[in-house]
Design a protein around this motif. Structure first.
Motif, PDB file in Angstrom:
ATOM      1  N   THR A 246      22.862  21.158  57.716  1.00  0.00           N
ATOM      2  CA  THR A 246      22.444  20.894  59.087  1.00  0.00           C
ATOM      3  C   THR A 246      21.947  22.165  59.767  1.00  0.00           C
ATOM      4  O   THR A 246      22.223  23.277  59.304  1.00  0.00           O
ATOM      5  CB  THR A 246      23.617  20.327  59.911  1.00  0.00           C
ATOM      6  N   PRO A 247      21.243  22.030  60.883  1.00  0.00           N
ATOM      7  CA  PRO A 247      20.838  23.215  61.646  1.00  0.00           C
ATOM      8  C   PRO A 247      22.039  24.059  62.049  1.00  0.00           C
ATOM      9  O   PRO A 247      21.989  25.288  62.003  1.00  0.00           O
ATOM     10  CB  PRO A 247      20.138  22.619  62.874  1.00  0.00           C
ATOM     11  N   TYR A 248      23.133  23.402  62.427  1.00  0.00           N
ATOM     12  CA  TYR A 248      24.327  24.138  62.848  1.00  0.00           C
ATOM     13  C   TYR A 248      24.887  24.966  61.692  1.00  0.00           C
ATOM     14  O   TYR A 248      25.229  26.145  61.861  1.00  0.00           O
ATOM     15  CB  TYR A 248      25.390  23.163  63.362  1.00  0.00           C
ATOM     16  N   ASP A 249      25.007  24.353  60.503  1.00  0.00           N
ATOM     17  CA  ASP A 249      25.522  25.075  59.340  1.00  0.00           C
ATOM     18  C   ASP A 249      24.648  26.286  59.024  1.00  0.00           C
ATOM     19  O   ASP A 249      25.148  27.377  58.731  1.00  0.00           O
ATOM     20  CB  ASP A 249      25.570  24.159  58.114  1.00  0.00           C
ATOM     21  N   SER A 250      23.327  26.085  59.064  1.00  0.00           N
ATOM     22  CA  SER A 250      22.389  27.168  58.759  1.00  0.00           C
ATOM     23  C   SER A 250      22.536  28.299  59.772  1.00  0.00           C
ATOM     24  O   SER A 250      22.558  29.479  59.410  1.00  0.00           O
ATOM     25  CB  SER A 250      20.949  26.639  58.792  1.00  0.00           C
ATOM     26  N   TYR A 251      22.648  27.921  61.020  1.00  0.00           N
ATOM     27  CA  TYR A 251      22.728  28.896  62.111  1.00  0.00           C
ATOM     28  C   TYR A 251      24.042  29.668  62.055  1.00  0.00           C
ATOM     29  O   TYR A 251      24.079  30.892  62.134  1.00  0.00           O
ATOM     30  CB  TYR A 251      22.602  28.139  63.427  1.00  0.00           C
ATOM     31  N   LYS A 252      25.129  28.922  61.870  1.00  0.00           N
ATOM     32  CA  LYS A 252      26.467  29.524  61.856  1.00  0.00           C
ATOM     33  C   LYS A 252      26.628  30.511  60.706  1.00  0.00           C
ATOM     34  O   LYS A 252      27.249  31.572  60.861  1.00  0.00           O
ATOM     35  CB  LYS A 252      27.524  28.422  61.744  1.00  0.00           C
ATOM     36  N   ASN A 253      26.076  30.179  59.546  1.00  0.00           N
ATOM     37  CA  ASN A 253      26.282  30.992  58.347  1.00  0.00           C
ATOM     38  C   ASN A 253      25.207  32.055  58.140  1.00  0.00           C
ATOM     39  O   ASN A 253      25.145  32.669  57.078  1.00  0.00           O
ATOM     40  CB  ASN A 253      26.351  30.087  57.113  1.00  0.00           C
ATOM     41  N   GLY A 254      24.350  32.259  59.138  1.00  0.00           N
ATOM     42  CA  GLY A 254      23.374  33.337  59.053  1.00  0.00           C
ATOM     43  C   GLY A 254      22.284  33.110  58.028  1.00  0.00           C
ATOM     44  O   GLY A 254      21.715  34.062  57.495  1.00  0.00           O
ATOM     45  N   LEU A 255      21.959  31.834  57.749  1.00  0.00           N
ATOM     46  CA  LEU A 255      20.943  31.516  56.748  1.00  0.00           C
ATOM     47  C   LEU A 255      19.546  31.482  57.354  1.00  0.00           C
ATOM     48  O   LEU A 255      18.559  31.453  56.629  1.00  0.00           O
ATOM     49  CB  LEU A 255      21.244  30.157  56.103  1.00  0.00           C
ATOM     50  N   VAL A 256      19.479  31.447  58.687  1.00  0.00           N
ATOM     51  CA  VAL A 256      18.202  31.454  59.399  1.00  0.00           C
ATOM     52  C   VAL A 256      18.322  32.420  60.570  1.00  0.00           C
ATOM     53  O   VAL A 256      19.405  32.909  60.895  1.00  0.00           O
ATOM     54  CB  VAL A 256      17.839  30.040  59.923  1.00  0.00           C
ATOM     55  N   LYS A 257      17.197  32.671  61.212  1.00  0.00           N
ATOM     56  CA  LYS A 257      17.214  33.559  62.371  1.00  0.00           C
ATOM     57  C   LYS A 257      17.991  32.922  63.535  1.00  0.00           C
ATOM     58  O   LYS A 257      18.056  31.696  63.656  1.00  0.00           O
ATOM     59  CB  LYS A 257      15.787  33.841  62.847  1.00  0.00           C
ATOM     60  N   LYS A 258      18.558  33.757  64.384  1.00  0.00           N
ATOM     61  CA  LYS A 258      19.097  33.292  65.649  1.00  0.00           C
ATOM     62  C   LYS A 258      17.924  32.982  66.577  1.00  0.00           C
ATOM     63  O   LYS A 258      16.812  33.473  66.377  1.00  0.00           O
ATOM     64  CB  LYS A 258      20.009  34.351  66.284  1.00  0.00           C
ATOM     65  N   ILE A 259      18.169  32.161  67.586  1.00  0.00           N
ATOM     66  CA  ILE A 259      17.069  31.664  68.415  1.00  0.00           C
ATOM     67  C   ILE A 259      17.259  32.087  69.872  1.00  0.00           C
ATOM     68  O   ILE A 259      18.329  31.891  70.452  1.00  0.00           O
ATOM     69  CB  ILE A 259      16.972  30.128  68.343  1.00  0.00           C
ATOM     70  N   GLU A 260      16.222  32.652  70.430  1.00  0.00           N
ATOM     71  CA  GLU A 260      16.154  32.936  71.862  1.00  0.00           C
ATOM     72  C   GLU A 260      15.065  32.040  72.448  1.00  0.00           C
ATOM     73  O   GLU A 260      13.959  31.989  71.929  1.00  0.00           O
ATOM     74  CB  GLU A 260      15.790  34.403  72.103  1.00  0.00           C
ATOM     75  N   VAL A 261      15.392  31.322  73.510  1.00  0.00           N
ATOM     76  CA  VAL A 261      14.386  30.537  74.224  1.00  0.00           C
ATOM     77  C   VAL A 261      14.062  31.287  75.515  1.00  0.00           C
ATOM     78  O   VAL A 261      14.904  31.404  76.402  1.00  0.00           O
ATOM     79  CB  VAL A 261      14.899  29.110  74.541  1.00  0.00           C
ATOM     80  N   LEU A 262      12.869  31.816  75.567  1.00  0.00           N
ATOM     81  CA  LEU A 262      12.458  32.613  76.720  1.00  0.00           C
ATOM     82  C   LEU A 262      11.533  31.759  77.584  1.00  0.00           C
ATOM     83  O   LEU A 262      10.378  31.529  77.241  1.00  0.00           O
ATOM     84  CB  LEU A 262      11.737  33.884  76.248  1.00  0.00           C
ATOM     85  N   THR A 263      12.057  31.270  78.687  1.00  0.00           N
ATOM     86  CA  THR A 263      11.262  30.378  79.539  1.00  0.00           C
ATOM     87  C   THR A 263      10.471  31.196  80.548  1.00  0.00           C
ATOM     88  O   THR A 263      10.902  32.259  80.986  1.00  0.00           O
ATOM     89  CB  THR A 263      12.169  29.382  80.291  1.00  0.00           C
ATOM     90  N   VAL A 264       9.313  30.683  80.899  1.00  0.00           N
ATOM     91  CA  VAL A 264       8.457  31.398  81.845  1.00  0.00           C
ATOM     92  C   VAL A 264       8.138  30.542  83.066  1.00  0.00           C
ATOM     93  O   VAL A 264       7.219  30.821  83.805  1.00  0.00           O
ATOM     94  CB  VAL A 264       7.144  31.854  81.169  1.00  0.00           C
ATOM     95  N   THR A 265       8.876  29.468  83.242  1.00  0.00           N
ATOM     96  CA  THR A 265       8.642  28.585  84.392  1.00  0.00           C
ATOM     97  C   THR A 265       9.575  28.945  85.532  1.00  0.00           C
ATOM     98  O   THR A 265      10.666  29.460  85.318  1.00  0.00           O
ATOM     99  CB  THR A 265       8.895  27.123  83.990  1.00  0.00           C
ATOM    100  N   GLU A 266       9.149  28.647  86.721  1.00  0.00           N
ATOM    101  CA  GLU A 266       9.993  28.888  87.884  1.00  0.00           C
ATOM    102  C   GLU A 266      11.025  27.766  88.009  1.00  0.00           C
ATOM    103  O   GLU A 266      10.866  26.692  87.433  1.00  0.00           O
ATOM    104  CB  GLU A 266       9.137  28.937  89.154  1.00  0.00           C
TER     105      GLU A 266
END
Length: 901
Positions: A246-266
């Motif tokens: 799952t995405p959670y398993d991949s994320y938790k175990n460092g198998l993929v990059k960490k994600i930053e969501v940088l919003t530009v809306t007010e």
């Protein structure tokens, strides 16, 4: 440069899951797999045995029965999060299936040119390394209707064949493969029929992309596959799911990059940009029509359209079938006395006015590009010293905005690049040539020369196409002498699925419409762990803080963080039934951190003093050694093998006389049936070779086992079934013998005492407040079980302190490092003397209290727990290890059994 092949545990688990499904199948030979000059894949395991293997493998991988979607088709589903190496997994699976069963015919079915090129490139990149491992180089080729000799070789050759095909190559009756009237037919039959006689194993890459339509299913069935194996991160149709990452398993175990969501809306831009007040009706009750993003129930597409009449109390999320608007309940519809204008006020405080239109998206695009370029330069400077090139990907709304007469996005990019560049290059300005060279694009082009908003033709833009899709390694090189200087890649839908690059660190989505692309697909283009200019993957340490992290993907959408994450979680929930199965995301708004959570050390001296003593007791590191008692292994294996009973392998002959056919069916007379027991022909050496490959035991040891077996009559009934059961027994005995003989010894090293206040970008679901007994005022948690344990421990008067152990506290085991969950100190008073004693515990929380619960625990989890028992026993009696633990009350019961006061 060549990407380096890694051996990753989760990938091996996915590969072996497929291999195990065919356990019991006879190894293919020239005799059993060749007929009339056609070499095919031969299988003699029954449908029932295949079903049992599927259930067994899924159970071993912790997949709940209701999620398997079991059916009697020879079809398997493998679900792996984007960026975790799905293509390499199925390529290695091909090698393993040949190694174990001598299967030789494979078709990789892809939905698009982009995916086809990715597959082709993977074979090219890893071919030599795989040949060194397996001693084999299969014949891999792309189907081409002008080169049917390659298809003939595929049909006839005994050497492993891999044909890469798109659906378009055979999805209609007029395609060359389907034609029956040709001079170059294979043995006077259509090529599609000849391919079908090879019984190929079909690898379906992204099957949700058109492979499950009625016509596609019909056309694929002509290939007569021995088995279809579906690989995707976003399955729409699941059949016989045997492995899931799952995405959670991949994320938790460092198998993929960490994600930053940088919003530009007010703030509240969702009201001003995404909703328009289209019409007002002022009768007894005022009503309005709003123009908003409405999701079509049947197609799933989202369109900006006018709603039906709405009144106060209506929820816009429900009316538009769009969960992004769930917080938009109409509180008030009124006309202002001052301005004379109508307005709508929502429950979240947002307000829209009559004749107010959606904002100017060019301003949003400009800000998105500005922040993308900022992030690009920030990361480039940090990564360059590690030999890592930073790439950024920009999805645009339509090709005309980059390639047309008025290329708004291209002009905005050049403007913002010039604006930001001096800040990171000592005030210097970039040359026009440099700005041109760093941009690459992948847009489809028609034969007329016009660019299109869909995939279509690619030959006309071959140079850029090759640079981005074919020469994936060249784009990772940087320096003045490197020809490929592309850093920013512009694309439309053609790169939505099937293309990614490990060094994409930033993604901006510039769309004039609400994104119809799945969030996981958008994010997935940049999830892979990055590589340096030597082709080596660069991983982050588990303890690294966000500012120092290398593998950080920044996503810059033109919608609010809440909208982006809501859509992502809805997609995750629809697949997994739980929105929390998705990867966590860091939220930055216009580049400023707003959601950091501070974890402060407990100010209590009693807590910190007790924790330091506890840590000193448990900080000892150990090494392990393993010694096999071969004689005992042989004795135990023989004892269990001699108890094997194999059902008779029989063939049934039955006779029915058909009297007549009627509208209701047919009438017949049953004339009887007979069954004949079958006996197999094999040699003991074949038996030894197969079992040795499956278990790793030497021939010498296996000959000793076979000499002591006395149920020879079971061998001949069904040798593949017998080999399957014997291999399972031996592997189980090996594991038990390893556990019995493994020894842990303190090696003199210690885990450092490295505990200080820290910050994390997480939401409230990922931690729990522990102000009383926690070593920190908050506790990181991964599950509801951990949440309940933390809350109970924090409220227990006997607990002095407790902590969620850091992920760098690892215990070595033969099958990988183990990370226990909690450390806890408990104080109890002796009734007679009144003296207080401290007791130290390490706890592993799971969804069960029973270590023999195979539904809740995988084999590897059980094995690691048993190894941990020996580790803690070796470091001294001070620390007691309790595992598995589901409820805190169960933990206290276990304490009563072992702690006497």
């Amino acid at each position: 440069m060549q990407l380096k092949l890694e051996s990753l545990e989760y990938q091996e688990q996915a590969i072996q899951s497929v291999v195990k499904v065919f356990e019991g199948n006879t190894r293919n030979t020239f005799d059993n797999a060749t007929s009339e000059g056609i070499r095919s894949n031969f299988s003699d395991i029954s449908s029932q045995e295949l079903q049992q293997n599927i259930k067994s493998v899924a159970d071993e991988n912790g997949i709940l029965p209701e999620n398997i979607h079991l059916n009697d088709e020879a079809e398997l589903s493998i679900e792996m999060e984007t960026g975790t190496g799905k293509t390499l997994v199925y390529i290695k699976t091909i090698y393993e299936l040949f190694k174990h069963y001598n299967f030789t015919k494979f078709i990789i079915l892809v939905p698009s040119v982009a995916i086809r090129e990715g597959v082709r490139a993977s074979f090219q990149n890893f071919g030599t390394q795989l040949e060194n491992i397996y001693g084999l180089k299969p014949n891999v080729f792309e189907y081409d209707s002008k080169r049917l000799s390659k298809v003939s070789n595929f049909i006839e050759d005994q050497h492993p064949q891999v044909m890469i095909m798109t659906l378009a190559s055979f999805n209609s009756e007029d395609k060359i493969l389907n034609q029956a009237q040709r001079e170059d037919l294979f043995n006077n039959i259509p090529f599609i029929e000849a391919i079908g006689r090879t019984r190929p194993i079909i690898i379906m890459d992204e099957p949700q992309e058109g492979m499950d339509t009625e016509n596609s299913v019909k056309q694929i069935s002509k290939l007569n596959p021995l088995c279809k194996i579906r690989y995707s991160a976003t399955h729409k149709l699941v059949k016989n799911l045997i492995y899931r990452l799952t995405p959670y398993d991949s994320y938790k175990n460092g198998l993929v990059k960490k994600i930053e969501v940088l919003t530009v809306t007010e703030k509240n831009d969702e009201a001003s940009l995404k909703i328009e007040l289209s019409d007002i009706q002022n009768k007894s009750i005022p009503q309005v029509k709003l123009k908003a993003w409405v999701q079509n129930n049947s197609t799933g597409k989202i369109e900006f359209k006018v709603s039906p009449w709405l009144k106060e109390g209506d929820n816009l999320g429900a009316k538009t079938n769009n969960p992004s608007y769930n917080n938009y309940k109409i509180d008030r519809i009124f006309k202002s006395l001052k301005t004379g204008k109508w307005s709508v006020v929502f429950s979240n405080g947002a307000e829209i006015f009559e004749k107010q239109i959606a904002g100017n998206l060019e301003n949003i695009w400009a800000l998105q590009l500005e922040w993308l370029i900022h992030r690009h330069f920030q990361k480039s400077q940090k990564l360059k010293v590690k030999g890592i090139k930073c790439l950024s990907l920009i999805f645009i709304d339509k090709v005309a905005n980059y390639m047309g007469d008025d290329p708004k996005i291209k002009n905005l990019f050049a403007e913002k690049y010039k604006q930001v560049y001096p800040d990171y290059h000592n005030g210097e300005n970039p040359a026009e040539e440099q700005i041109r060279n760093i941009q690459g694009y992948y847009f489809a082009q028609k034969s007329s020369g016009e660019f299109a908003d869909n995939e279509g033709g690619v030959k006309q833009q071959k140079q850029i196409y090759d640079a981005i899709l074919r020469d994936k390694e060249d784009i990772l090189q940087f320096g003045d002498k490197v020809a490929n200087k592309i850093e920013f890649i512009f694309s439309h839908s053609a790169l939505g699925v099937g293309w990614d690059n490990p060094n994409v660190f930033n993604i901006a989505t510039l769309n004039t419409t609400y994104s119809e692309t799945k969030k996981r697909q958008e994010i997935g283009r940049g999830l892979r762990i990055c590589v340096n200019d030597k082709g080596e993957r660069n991983y982050d340490e588990s303890t690294v803080e966000d500012p120092e992290r290398i593998n950080q993907l920044t996503v810059i959408p033109n919608e609010t963080y809440e909208t982006f994450v809501t859509q992502y979680q809805e997609e995750i929930k629809s697949i997994y039934g739980d929105a929390n199965a998705g990867a966590g995301m860091t939220h930055n708004h216009k580049g400023k951190d707003e959601d950091k959570v501070l974890f402060k050390k407990n100010p209590s001296d009693d807590v910190q003093k007790a924790f330091k003593k506890f840590w000193k007791a448990m900080a000892k590191k150990t090494d392990y050694s393993i010694a096999f008692d071969e004689d005992q292994l042989i004795v135990n294996a023989v004892e269990r093998i001699n108890k094997i009973t194999i059902p008779d392998y029989v063939i049934e002959a039955s006779s029915h006389f058909v009297k007549e056919f009627t509208e209701g069916g047919r009438e017949d007379d049953f004339a009887g049936s007979e069954t004949v027991k079958q006996k197999a022909v094999f040699t003991p050496l074949d038996l030894v070779e197969e079992i040795s490959e499956n278990t790793g035991l030497s021939y010498t040891t296996l000959f000793e086992i076979i000499k002591k077996i006395d149920n020879h009559q079971e061998w001949v009934k069904n040798p593949p079934r017998f080999i399957h059961e014997v291999s399972g027994i031996i592997k189980d005995v090996e594991l038990n013998e390893m556990l019995r003989k493994i020894e842990y010894n303190v090696n003199g090293d210690e885990f450092p005492f490295n505990f200080k206040d820290f910050e994390k970008n997480i939401d409230a679901k990922q931690y729990v407040d522990t102000p009383r007994k926690g070593v920190f005022d908050k506790m990181l948690i991964d599950s509801d079980v951990e949440r309940r344990f933390s809350e109970n421990a924090d409220g227990d008067s006997e607990v002095v302190c407790f902590i969620k152990l850091p992920n760098w506290y690892k215990i070595k085991t033969p099958i990988g490092d183990y990370e226990p969950d909690f450390g806890l100190v408990m104080k109890r008073k002796e009734l007679k003397t009144g003296a207080e004693n401290e007791f130290y515990f390490v706890i592993e929380t799971k969804g069960t209290n029973d270590i023999n619960d195979k539904k809740a625990l995988t084999e590897s989890e059980v094995y690691k727990i048993k190894c941990a028992l020996k580790h803690f026993a070796s470091i001294g009696v001070e620390v007691q290890y309790k595992a598995p633990v589901k409820e805190y009350t169960y933990f206290k019961t276990e304490v009563e059994k072992t702690v006497s006061v």
